[in-house]
Design an enzyme around this catalytic site. Structure first.
Site, mmCIF file in Angstrom:
data_model
loop_
_atom_site.group_PDB
_atom_site.id
_atom_site.type_symbol
_atom_site.label_atom_id
_atom_site.label_comp_id
_atom_site.label_asym_id
_atom_site.label_seq_id
_atom_site.Cartn_x
_atom_site.Cartn_y
_atom_site.Cartn_z
ATOM 1 C CG ASP A 103 6.073 -15.744 5.779
ATOM 2 O OD1 ASP A 103 4.967 -15.253 5.836
ATOM 3 O OD2 ASP A 103 6.355 -16.910 5.433
ATOM 4 C CE LYS A 167 7.187 -20.587 6.574
ATOM 5 N NZ LYS A 167 7.822 -19.469 5.874
ATOM 6 C CE LYS A 200 4.689 -20.601 3.982
ATOM 7 N NZ LYS A 200 5.240 -19.226 3.607
#
Length: 236
Positions: A103, A167, A200
């Site tokens: 990430d 995300k 996400k």
């Protein structure tokens, strides 16, 4: 968008746990805390354990041989390092065979300033660094700091850069109201990315109802804090 064969409420605990990136990111955690929480995420069968990059070697032994892998979170939580530094951070962790995904935080100050081309070019280098080692990359937009146009344009930055996931949040933003992965924001992101990349949700996923709702919407993954994991999985 993930295609479902059954409703979330009909899924087993194991199936639900596979949606979870178990967050072990608080800077005040001791090594003992990190080991304990990593073991917990592995026992539950979560998709990954999200850790800070400095704890790769500490956590590796506890995920080896399990279906749970590590997800180091780089340039966290501000996303303001140079591209060169960000690439180095990604490459330092992507080389581990226990890493499923990496990430990284988008430079959301630049998103707020409308510097979308700069954000895209930076993320392109980051994605290439992760893909060099066969890892997927998730890009955190920090949606609570952005307006609707910035969120939508940020999704396109991620797609154009070749990211694998977009995300919502870090969970560490200050100075703004915290909403995190609301159904409204997830829907907005789904409208922009379609089936091009995965989504996400993270931030403020603290109830089982919210967790199941996002699964039924077709979300691909969720970041859930250690206190909320037992709640969303209905562990008494």
């Amino acid at each position: 968008m993930k295609q479902l064969t059954k409703k979330a409420e009909q899924m087993t605990r194991e199936e639900l746990a596979a949606y979870i990136d178990y967050s072990v990111l608080k800077p005040e955690f001791t090594e003992e805390d990190i080991i304990r929480l990593t073991k917990d995420g592995v026992e539950l069968g979560c998709a990954t354990i999200c850790i800070n990059p400095g704890y790769m070697e500490l956590c590796e032994p506890y995920v080896k041989g399990s279906k749970t892998m590590l997800c180091p979170v780089t340039d966290f939580p501000f996303g303001t390092s140079s591209t060169e530094s960000r690439v180095q951070q990604i490459e330092a962790v992507a080389k581990y065979d226990t890493v499923k995904e990496v990430d990284i935080v988008a430079n959301f100050g630049k998103l707020r300033a409308g510097k979308y081309d700069e954000v895209t070019e930076d993320l392109k280098a980051c994605a290439a660094a992760a893909h060099k080692y066969g890892r997927e990359i998730k890009v955190i937009l920090e949606t609570d700091a952005l307006n609707e146009e910035q969120i939508r344009r940020g999704c396109h930055c991620c797609m154009e850069a070749g990211a694998d996931f977009v995300k919502t949040s870090t969970g560490f933003l200050t100075g703004f109201e915290s909403y995190g992965a609301t159904p409204e924001v997830i829907k907005m992101m789904q409208e922009e990315v379609g089936d091009t990349i995965k989504i996400k949700g993270s931030g403020c996923i603290r109830t089982r109802e919210h967790f199941l709702q996002l699964i039924d919407m077709g979300i691909d993954r969720m970041g859930v804090g250690y206190r909320s994991v037992p709640v969303v999985l209905d562990i008494k």
